[in-house]
Design a protein around this motif. Structure first.
Motif, short mmCIF file in Angstrom:
data_model
loop_
_atom_site.label_atom_id
_atom_site.label_comp_id
_atom_site.label_asym_id
_atom_site.label_seq_id
_atom_site.Cartn_x
_atom_site.Cartn_y
_atom_site.Cartn_z
N GLY A 274 0.78 -1.23 0.00
CA GLY A 274 0.00 0.00 0.00
C GLY A 274 0.81 1.28 0.00
N LEU B 33 -8.44 -3.03 -2.85
CA LEU B 33 -7.59 -2.17 -2.02
C LEU B 33 -6.52 -3.01 -1.32
CD1 LEU B 33 -7.36 0.80 -0.80
CD2 LEU B 33 -8.63 -0.12 1.15
N ARG C 116 -2.44 7.90 -1.16
CA ARG C 116 -1.73 6.71 -1.66
C ARG C 116 -2.24 6.34 -3.05
NH1 ARG C 116 2.67 6.68 1.26
NH2 ARG C 116 2.28 6.45 3.48
N GLY D 117 -8.47 2.43 5.72
CA GLY D 117 -9.11 2.27 4.40
C GLY D 117 -9.58 3.59 3.84
N TRP D 118 -10.68 3.56 3.11
CA TRP D 118 -11.19 4.79 2.46
C TRP D 118 -11.80 5.76 3.47
CZ3 TRP D 118 -9.50 6.18 -2.07
CH2 TRP D 118 -9.12 5.21 -3.01
N LEU E 280 -3.63 -0.89 3.59
CA LEU E 280 -4.27 0.43 3.67
C LEU E 280 -5.58 0.34 4.45
CD1 LEU E 280 -3.54 1.94 0.13
CD2 LEU E 280 -2.35 2.33 2.30
N GLU E 281 -6.30 -0.76 4.30
CA GLU E 281 -7.51 -0.94 5.10
C GLU E 281 -7.14 -1.00 6.58
OE1 GLU E 281 -10.62 -0.63 4.39
OE2 GLU E 281 -11.27 -1.16 6.42
N THR F 189 -5.53 7.25 2.37
CA THR F 189 -5.75 6.26 1.31
C THR F 189 -5.90 6.96 -0.04
OG1 THR F 189 -6.67 4.66 2.86
CG2 THR F 189 -7.31 4.41 0.54
#
Ligand code: GBH
Length: 459
Positions: free
Chosen positions: A90, A125, A143, A134-135, A129-130, A140
């Motif tokens: 990520g 994803l 990235r 995450g989002w 990153l989660e 994120t």
């Protein structure tokens, strides 16, 4: 056959797929885990316990799949790049072997005379990153912008058409509110933050694509066409809330640089006073696009309904005082989706009426149907329902063009039967059948029909 709809010269025909749904090879060449690996390996979440571990083994069989596309005669092929192949954790170093795979695929396509169209994010994803939010978190999006720059730098000169995100609605709301897509969360504010950060990520990716000098940049939305269950004012208001949740949440910021005027009625206190929006975001999100990608499958009939959760503090973002009701008198696909092709025309014409000159040229980046097709004793697959679905939707698309909507291309979903997310391999959208035990590909009647339809345009 003489009943093929006819399209203007230069209109593009294509087929589409997505990385996690077809590639397999999830541990190969340095790919890192994605949220869909985690989700599909969690017992009980995907039908039959299916995962994308092998899928259509496209990672190894891509030359054969490109040959199927060449034989089909398509102008363009839409695929997606798996972020965890390029940046496995990520944020760390770039994995050159991941880039090499897409480079080989692109060269194979170009050698076959097929224009590649790449989607940067079709839901896989990187899990790392989660793990960092995450989002839900802005990082994120940042990235994603950095990843987009790497991919565009390596492939930008050979891939003319780029899609930043596929269906951010699914990422934000199925992923963080309904919980039926990875990462499987059921939240209120978290899902609205995810929607915003997806928009910011889109804006950063457009900047990266522009910096790399690509020919065309756009985004793909799954716009829904909502119809009221009755003529009542309450049902009309329910349609507005559904339209806000599904469509306006994307089209207003992207095409008009503003948030939907109806967001407070749709989300109530969930949306007020949020702190994830920053000044300058709307400018970033509303950068001009070369095209808008639209995925269309079915209409949705909605009726006014009470909140499902009375306690506002526990309410998820997709609890908006409406419910979906069945559309009477129409055929349903294997997904249970209503087949009503004229709603495809209505959606496009309505969009053109709402946005006028702010609507960029449109590409239909997905359209197709899942049917219970069986391989016949002759080895062929006589998928008459899918042929009818495609013919009627192409005819409806042509009608929207006649009514003044500027549509430049159409991609059938999908080239291959594949991993249909939470439905696993049960649902088959392919115009080519995949026998998962042997990985044998068998073009269905719909493949032959689509091929003849494309050929008929060129006579
Ligand atoms: C598209 O999604 C996707 O881009 C593509 O990957 C997919 O294979 C294709 O359509 C066919 O579905 O019952 O709660 O699990 C279209 C929108 C969103 C429709 C997820 C099916 C299932 C919701 N899709 N939805 S749920």
């Amino acid at each position: 056959m003489t009943d093929f709809p006819s399209f203007p010269p230069g209109f593009l025909f294509g087929a589409a797929t997505a990385s996690y749904q077809i590639e397999g090879a999830v541990h190969e060449d340095g790919r890192g885990p994605s949220i869909w690996d985690t989700y599909s390996h969690t017992p009980g979440l995907v039908a039959n316990g299916d995962t994308g571990d092998v899928a259509c083994d496209h990672y190894h069989r891509y030359p054969q799949d490109v040959a199927l596309l060449r034989e089909l005669g398509v102008d363009s092929y839409r695929f997606s790049v798996a972020w965890p192949r390029i940046v496995p954790d990520g944020s760390g170093p770039v994995n050159v072997k991941g880039l090499d795979f897409y480079s080989r695929l692109v060269d194979e396509l170009l050698a076959a005379g097929i224009e590649p169209a790449a989607t940067l994010y079709h839901w896989d994803l990187p899990q790392a990153l989660e793990d960092g939010g995450g989002w839900r978190v802005r990082e994120t999006a940042e990235r994603f912008g950095a990843y987009a720059a790497v991919v565009a730098e390596h492939l930008g000169d050979r891939v003319p058409r780029w899609i930043t995100l596929n269906e951010p609605w699914c990422s934000a709301f199925l992923g963080y509110s309904v919980g039926r897509h990875a990462p499987g969360a059921r939240e209120g504010r978290g899902a609205l933050a995810a929607a915003h950060h997806l928009l910011v990520g889109h804006g950063l990716a457009v900047q990266a694509l522009r910096a790399a000098g690509v020919r065309e940049a756009g985004i793909t939305l799954n716009l829904d066409h909502h119809l009221p269950a009755t003529g009542s004012p309450a049902d009309a208001a329910a349609v507005t809330r559904a339209d806000t949740l599904h469509n306006l949440v994307w089209t207003e910021p992207i095409l008009k640089g503003r948030y939907p005027a109806t967001e407070e009625d749709t989300w109530g206190e969930l949306i007020t006073g949020q702190d994830f929006r920053r000044s300058g975001d709307l400018e970033l999100i509303s950068q001009p696009l070369d095209f808008l990608g639209i995925n269309y499958y079915r209409p949705i009939v909605v009726a006014d309904a009470p909140y499902r959760e009375n306690d506002a503090a526990r309410r998820v973002a997709t609890d908006n005082r409406y419910e979906e009701v069945p559309m009477p008198g129409v055929r349903r696909t294997a997904m249970g989706w209503a087949v009503a092709p004229h709603t495809f025309t209505d959606l496009l014409v309505g969009l053109r009426e709402r946005y006028g000159a702010a609507l960029p040229p449109v590409h239909i980046t997905e359209n197709g149907s899942a049917e219970d097709d069986e391989a016949g004793s002759d080895g062929a697959v006589h998928d008459r329902d899918r042929v009818a679905y495609l013919r009627d939707h192409l005819t409806a698309l042509r009608a929207a063009m006649d009514a003044g909507v500027d549509v430049r291309g159409y991609y059938v979903w999908s080239l291959l039967d594949n991993f249909e997310w939470a439905f696993g391999y049960d649902k088959r959208f392919g115009i080519v059948r995949v026998d998962y035990a042997t990985q044998r590909r068998t073009p269905k009647d719909s493949y032959h029909w689509y091929r003849s339809m494309i050929a008929a345009q060129r006579r």
